[in-house]
Design an enzyme around this catalytic site. Structure first.
Site, PDB file in Angstrom:
ATOM      1  N   LYS A  75      38.576  30.997  49.010  1.00 60.64           N
ATOM      2  CA  LYS A  75      39.241  31.284  47.948  1.00 60.64           C
ATOM      3  C   LYS A  75      38.374  30.755  46.523  1.00 60.64           C
ATOM      4  O   LYS A  75      37.971  31.696  45.860  1.00 60.64           O
ATOM      5  CB  LYS A  75      40.680  31.033  47.779  1.00 60.64           C
ATOM      6  N   ASP A 132      45.788  32.439  46.828  1.00 58.98           N
ATOM      7  CA  ASP A 132      46.130  31.382  46.155  1.00 58.98           C
ATOM      8  C   ASP A 132      47.627  31.181  46.516  1.00 58.98           C
ATOM      9  O   ASP A 132      48.207  31.869  47.615  1.00 58.98           O
ATOM     10  CB  ASP A 132      46.045  31.604  44.646  1.00 58.98           C
TER      11      ASP A 132
HETATM   12  N1  LIG Z   1      44.360  35.020  43.178  1.00 52.67           N
HETATM   13  C1  LIG Z   1      44.198  34.675  42.036  1.00 52.67           C
HETATM   14  N2  LIG Z   1      44.236  33.421  41.831  1.00 52.67           N
HETATM   15  C2  LIG Z   1      44.005  33.117  40.648  1.00 52.67           C
HETATM   16  C3  LIG Z   1      43.199  33.675  39.694  1.00 52.67           C
HETATM   17  C4  LIG Z   1      43.287  32.766  38.464  1.00 52.67           C
HETATM   18  C5  LIG Z   1      42.768  33.041  37.148  1.00 52.67           C
HETATM   19  N3  LIG Z   1      41.585  34.023  37.181  1.00 52.67           N
HETATM   20  C6  LIG Z   1      41.149  34.310  35.842  1.00 52.67           C
HETATM   21  C7  LIG Z   1      39.475  34.418  35.650  1.00 52.67           C
HETATM   22  C8  LIG Z   1      39.205  35.394  34.985  1.00 52.67           C
HETATM   23  C9  LIG Z   1      40.539  36.321  34.850  1.00 52.67           C
HETATM   24  O1  LIG Z   1      40.941  36.256  33.648  1.00 52.67           O
HETATM   25  C10 LIG Z   1      41.554  35.861  35.692  1.00 52.67           C
HETATM   26  O2  LIG Z   1      42.770  35.858  34.998  1.00 52.67           O
HETATM   27  C11 LIG Z   1      43.369  31.532  38.737  1.00 52.67           C
HETATM   28  N4  LIG Z   1      44.115  31.573  40.142  1.00 52.67           N
HETATM   29  C12 LIG Z   1      44.957  30.652  40.758  1.00 52.67           C
HETATM   30  O3  LIG Z   1      46.273  30.736  40.558  1.00 52.67           O
HETATM   31  C13 LIG Z   1      47.037  29.674  40.614  1.00 52.67           C
HETATM   32  C14 LIG Z   1      47.091  28.990  39.229  1.00 52.67           C
HETATM   33  O4  LIG Z   1      48.486  29.943  38.849  1.00 52.67           O
HETATM   34  P1  LIG Z   1      49.220  29.226  37.204  1.00 52.67           P
HETATM   35  O5  LIG Z   1      49.738  28.204  37.838  1.00 52.67           O
HETATM   36  O6  LIG Z   1      50.084  30.393  37.218  1.00 52.67           O
HETATM   37  O7  LIG Z   1      48.246  29.228  36.268  1.00 52.67           O
HETATM   38  C15 LIG Z   1      45.964  28.463  41.210  1.00 52.67           C
HETATM   39  O8  LIG Z   1      46.027  28.612  42.518  1.00 52.67           O
HETATM   40  C16 LIG Z   1      44.441  29.345  40.689  1.00 52.67           C
HETATM   41  O9  LIG Z   1      43.476  28.576  41.408  1.00 52.67           O
HETATM   42  C17 LIG Z   1      43.187  35.039  39.897  1.00 52.67           C
HETATM   43  O10 LIG Z   1      42.400  35.866  39.022  1.00 52.67           O
HETATM   44  N5  LIG Z   1      43.525  35.467  41.010  1.00 52.67           N
END
Ligand SMILES: Nc1nc2c(c(CN[C@H]3C=C[C@H](O)[C@@H]3O)cn2[C@@H]2O[C@H](COP(=O)(O)O)[C@@H](O)[C@H]2O)c(=O)[nH]1
Length: 323
Positions: free
Chosen positions: A198, A230
């Site tokens: 991941k 995630d």
């Molecule tokens: N599947 C997936 N997981 C992602 C992201 C991102 C952010 N990516 C940014 C980068 C460029 C773009 O602007 C995206 O927005 C963080 N995470 C995961 O989420 C969790 C945190 O969540 P919360 O506690 O709500 O902030 C944590 O496991 C983190 O590792 C994603 O894009 N996809």
């Protein structure tokens, strides 16, 4: 073409899943009901992201993705977060904000020699804000390890690894998983290795977003990346009715009980998440969105996860450095 073991290893888990069920009938209605939220590829234009178009941005993103995991507090503890330019950010945004503030304050986070002997006090100061960031000791260890590997094998510069990937996101992810133990996001189940990678995969996706697909963000095979397994995506997929947990697992998750990292339950949740995103991608293609990649479906689901309707039931809790 670069061999990429994630999907084949995930498919084996899906076929034998016992705790989590994939509900294909919910896929079309999810696209019909929420497809309109599908934005363009992940944008980097957020106040908490650092981007100066130079190699420093790539080095900053690497540090971000060494630490891009597990932000939720223990029961009764306050959510960790920091303030940046008058706004409070928690979770992933909080991490990015903390690292942006530190970088602008002149903390040499992008210097491998500094990372290799990173003083705990310095990182405590970087994360200072409300509450405390989980797995602090692991984060210190993983940053020092990353600094050491860069010094010993890559001339102290992660840009060398990006260049060694020669424009392949899959090769960059594989290189990171091979070079940095903290990126080796794999599990053993029924005598087989299941690859999720991941943080290794999201590193390539973040570079592509930050550099708008140019220069250090230019990858010809972004479409081969899978979802970034995630803890938010499974929560959204469950609310969409696309993933269903066996009653015993549903009870544990809803009671916020910790799942063991590498347990069958956790591996099945993550594997079905990756699998469901592939099926959603196909549904978008059938609906005429031919260019949609798994990364865009991932970003769509992750963005939905920031909205109230998808936060009704808790996400699964697993204390891990991998996501
Ligand atoms: N599947 C997936 N997981 C992602 C992201 C991102 C952010 N990516 C940014 C980068 C460029 C773009 O602007 C995206 O927005 C963080 N995470 C995961 O989420 C969790 C945190 O969540 P919360 O506690 O709500 O902030 C944590 O496991 C983190 O590792 C994603 O894009 N996809």
């Amino acid at each position: 073409m670069e061999p990429f073991p994630v999907l084949p290893s995930v498919e084996v888990v899906v076929r034998r899943a016992r705790w989590v069920r994939f509900c294909p009938e919910a896929v079309e209605s999810a696209v019909a009901r929420w497809g309109g939220e599908l934005q363009c590829a992940g944008t980097w234009d957020e106040p908490f992201h650092f981007a100066d178009g130079t190699e420093e941005t790539a080095r900053w993103i690497f540090v971000l993705d060494v630490l891009n995991h597990c932000f939720w507090p223990d029961p009764g503890e306050p959510v960790w977060g920091v303030e940046l330019e008058g706004t409070f950010y928690s979770g992933y945004a909080g991490l990015a904000a903390a690292l942006k503030k530190a970088h602008l304050r002149g903390v040499p986070l992008t210097d491998a020699a500094y990372l290799a002997t990173l003083p705990e006090e310095d990182l405590k100061r970087v994360f200072s804000g409300r509450g405390s960031i989980p797995l602090f000791a692991e984060r210190v260890h993983n940053l020092r390890e990353a600094g050491r590997v860069l010094l010993e094998r890559w001339g102290g510069d992660v840009v060398r690894i990006i260049e060694a990937a020669e424009g392949s996101a899959c090769r960059l992810a594989s290189l990171c998983a091979r070079e940095f133990p903290s990126f080796r996001d794999e599990a053993e189940l029924d005598g087989r290795t299941v690859y999720f990678w991941k943080r290794a995969q999201i590193f390539a996706a973040d570079l592509a977003a930050a550099f708008r697909g140019e220069g250090l963000g230019a990858f010809r095979d972004l479409a081969r990346l899978t979802a970034f397994a995630d803890y938010k995506l499974p929560q959204v997929l469950r609310e969409l009715g696309i993933l269903e947990y066996a009653p015993e697992l549903a009870g544990k998750v809803d009671r916020r009980e910790l799942l063991e990292p590498g347990s069958r339950e956790e591996v099945e949740i993550r594997a079905l998440t990756v699998w469901a995103v592939e099926r959603l991608k196909e549904a978008f293609h059938r609906a005429g969105f031919a260019q949609v990649t798994s990364s865009r479906v991932d970003h769509w689901l992750w963005s939905l996860g920031q909205l109230e309707p998808f936060r009704k039931r808790p996400y699964h809790r697993c204390r891990t450095i991998y996501y």
